[in-house]
Scaffold this motif. Structure first.
Motif, PDB file in Angstrom:
ATOM      1  N   VAL A 127       1.250  -1.139  -0.484  1.00 40.67           N
ATOM      2  CA  VAL A 127       0.064   0.075  -0.113  1.00 40.67           C
ATOM      3  C   VAL A 127       0.933   0.881  -0.459  1.00 40.67           C
ATOM      4  O   VAL A 127       1.381   1.687   1.247  1.00 40.67           O
ATOM      5  N   PRO A 128       0.964   1.481  -1.104  1.00 44.56           N
ATOM      6  CA  PRO A 128       1.840   2.772  -1.093  1.00 44.56           C
ATOM      7  C   PRO A 128       1.777   4.044  -0.547  1.00 44.56           C
ATOM      8  O   PRO A 128       3.146   4.767   0.300  1.00 44.56           O
ATOM      9  N   GLU A 129       0.630   4.346   0.344  1.00 41.88           N
ATOM     10  CA  GLU A 129       0.059   5.388   0.854  1.00 41.88           C
ATOM     11  C   GLU A 129       0.835   4.752   2.199  1.00 41.88           C
ATOM     12  O   GLU A 129       1.079   5.761   3.408  1.00 41.88           O
ATOM     13  N   LEU A 130       1.632   4.229   2.689  1.00 36.02           N
ATOM     14  CA  LEU A 130       1.910   3.853   4.010  1.00 36.02           C
ATOM     15  C   LEU A 130       3.090   3.706   4.469  1.00 36.02           C
ATOM     16  O   LEU A 130       3.734   3.648   5.017  1.00 36.02           O
ATOM     17  N   LEU A 131       3.686   3.593   2.689  1.00 37.96           N
ATOM     18  CA  LEU A 131       4.766   3.428   2.686  1.00 37.96           C
ATOM     19  C   LEU A 131       6.264   4.471   4.057  1.00 37.96           C
ATOM     20  O   LEU A 131       7.281   4.511   3.670  1.00 37.96           O
ATOM     21  N   THR A 132       5.450   6.054   3.748  1.00 40.87           N
ATOM     22  CA  THR A 132       6.523   7.186   4.063  1.00 40.87           C
ATOM     23  C   THR A 132       5.218   7.595   5.620  1.00 40.87           C
ATOM     24  O   THR A 132       6.352   8.108   6.032  1.00 40.87           O
ATOM     25  N   ILE A 133       4.876   6.881   6.371  1.00 33.85           N
ATOM     26  CA  ILE A 133       4.199   7.014   7.649  1.00 33.85           C
ATOM     27  C   ILE A 133       5.029   6.871   8.314  1.00 33.85           C
ATOM     28  O   ILE A 133       5.843   5.690   9.203  1.00 33.85           O
ATOM     29  N   GLY A 134       6.274   7.511   9.230  1.00 35.95           N
ATOM     30  CA  GLY A 134       6.970   7.878  10.495  1.00 35.95           C
ATOM     31  C   GLY A 134       7.991   8.085   9.347  1.00 35.95           C
ATOM     32  O   GLY A 134       9.109   7.916  10.479  1.00 35.95           O
ATOM     33  N   THR A 135       8.443   8.612   8.202  1.00 34.49           N
ATOM     34  CA  THR A 135       9.845   8.866   8.221  1.00 34.49           C
ATOM     35  C   THR A 135      10.445  10.611   7.734  1.00 34.49           C
ATOM     36  O   THR A 135       8.893  11.437   8.284  1.00 34.49           O
ATOM     37  N   LYS A 136      10.720  10.708   7.940  1.00 33.40           N
ATOM     38  CA  LYS A 136      11.329  12.158   7.148  1.00 33.40           C
ATOM     39  C   LYS A 136      10.462  13.187   6.306  1.00 33.40           C
ATOM     40  O   LYS A 136      10.368  14.366   6.082  1.00 33.40           O
ATOM     41  N   HIS A 137      10.090  12.018   5.215  1.00 32.96           N
ATOM     42  CA  HIS A 137       9.287  12.544   4.347  1.00 32.96           C
ATOM     43  C   HIS A 137       7.319  12.621   4.655  1.00 32.96           C
ATOM     44  O   HIS A 137       7.235  13.688   3.919  1.00 32.96           O
ATOM     45  N   GLU A 138       7.315  12.194   5.887  1.00 31.74           N
ATOM     46  CA  GLU A 138       5.981  12.427   5.874  1.00 31.74           C
ATOM     47  C   GLU A 138       6.121  13.326   7.256  1.00 31.74           C
ATOM     48  O   GLU A 138       6.409  12.264   8.184  1.00 31.74           O
ATOM     49  N   PRO A 139       5.765  14.230   7.496  1.00 29.64           N
ATOM     50  CA  PRO A 139       5.456  14.981   8.944  1.00 29.64           C
ATOM     51  C   PRO A 139       4.875  13.863  10.104  1.00 29.64           C
ATOM     52  O   PRO A 139       3.361  14.166   9.471  1.00 29.64           O
ATOM     53  N   ILE A 140       5.480  14.296  10.954  1.00 31.23           N
ATOM     54  CA  ILE A 140       4.391  13.527  12.605  1.00 31.23           C
ATOM     55  C   ILE A 140       4.006  14.207  12.943  1.00 31.23           C
ATOM     56  O   ILE A 140       4.470  14.576  14.412  1.00 31.23           O
ATOM     57  N   THR A 141       1.975  14.806  12.990  1.00 31.81           N
ATOM     58  CA  THR A 141       2.181  15.650  14.052  1.00 31.81           C
ATOM     59  C   THR A 141       0.906  15.386  14.072  1.00 31.81           C
ATOM     60  O   THR A 141      -0.009  14.300  12.701  1.00 31.81           O
ATOM     61  N   SER A 142      -0.249  15.830  14.479  1.00 35.47           N
ATOM     62  CA  SER A 142      -1.781  15.411  14.534  1.00 35.47           C
ATOM     63  C   SER A 142      -2.635  15.906  13.241  1.00 35.47           C
ATOM     64  O   SER A 142      -3.786  15.538  13.079  1.00 35.47           O
ATOM     65  N   HIS A 143      -2.623  16.892  12.772  1.00 39.21           N
ATOM     66  CA  HIS A 143      -2.971  17.480  11.300  1.00 39.21           C
ATOM     67  C   HIS A 143      -2.713  17.615  10.330  1.00 39.21           C
ATOM     68  O   HIS A 143      -2.259  17.687   8.920  1.00 39.21           O
ATOM     69  N   GLY A 144      -0.805  16.469  10.140  1.00 42.83           N
ATOM     70  CA  GLY A 144      -0.005  16.576   9.440  1.00 42.83           C
ATOM     71  C   GLY A 144       0.885  17.506   8.612  1.00 42.83           C
ATOM     72  O   GLY A 144       1.125  17.731   7.422  1.00 42.83           O
ATOM     73  N   LYS A 145      -0.205  18.443   9.502  1.00 41.13           N
ATOM     74  CA  LYS A 145       1.781  19.219   9.246  1.00 41.13           C
ATOM     75  C   LYS A 145       2.578  19.648   9.912  1.00 41.13           C
ATOM     76  O   LYS A 145       2.593  18.639  11.058  1.00 41.13           O
TER      77      LYS A 145
END
Length: 115
Positions: free
Chosen positions: A93-111
């Motif tokens: 599932v490509p959408e899951l590949l970057t969760i928790g990486t530096k490519h995907e900010p980790i905040t409650s609202h995606g910012k």
């Protein structure tokens, strides 16, 4: 345990004592299943497959006793030699590949959190 080759013996030949095998045991017959189990499930037996070392020479289909890695003995119908796993967790599932990486900010609202 005896040394066994890494290839499965012929299905019609004897399997040596000490071989890594899988046995099948029926835990519950359909008539013993709980009433709350869905009908299609209730129509089939509850089966377990266990891997271990063969205690005595046998052939596929024989009822045998095996000793598991932790030393427990189990009895069942000999199904295969050198069993392997064939399950998977499905397609990527490509959408899951970057969760928790530096490519995907980790905040409650995606910012990105800049505090």
């Amino acid at each position: 345990m005896t040394d066994t080759p890494n290839t499965a013996p012929q299905a019609n030949g004897p399997i040596p004592k000490g071989s890594w095998v899988e046995v099948r045991t029926i835990i519950l017959q359909p008539s013993e299943r709980a009433a709350a189990v869905p009908a299609d499930t209730a129509a089939t037996p509850l089966v377990q497959w266990i891997s271990g070392f063969l205690d005595e020479e046998a052939r596929i289909g024989d009822e045998v006793t095996i000793t598991s890695i932790i030393g427990r003995q189990h009895t069942g119908v000999l199904g295969c030699v050198n069993p392997s796993y064939s399950h998977s967790f499905g397609n990527t599932v490509p959408e899951l590949l970057t969760i928790g990486t530096k490519h995907e900010p980790i905040t409650s609202h995606g910012k990105e959190d800049r505090s």
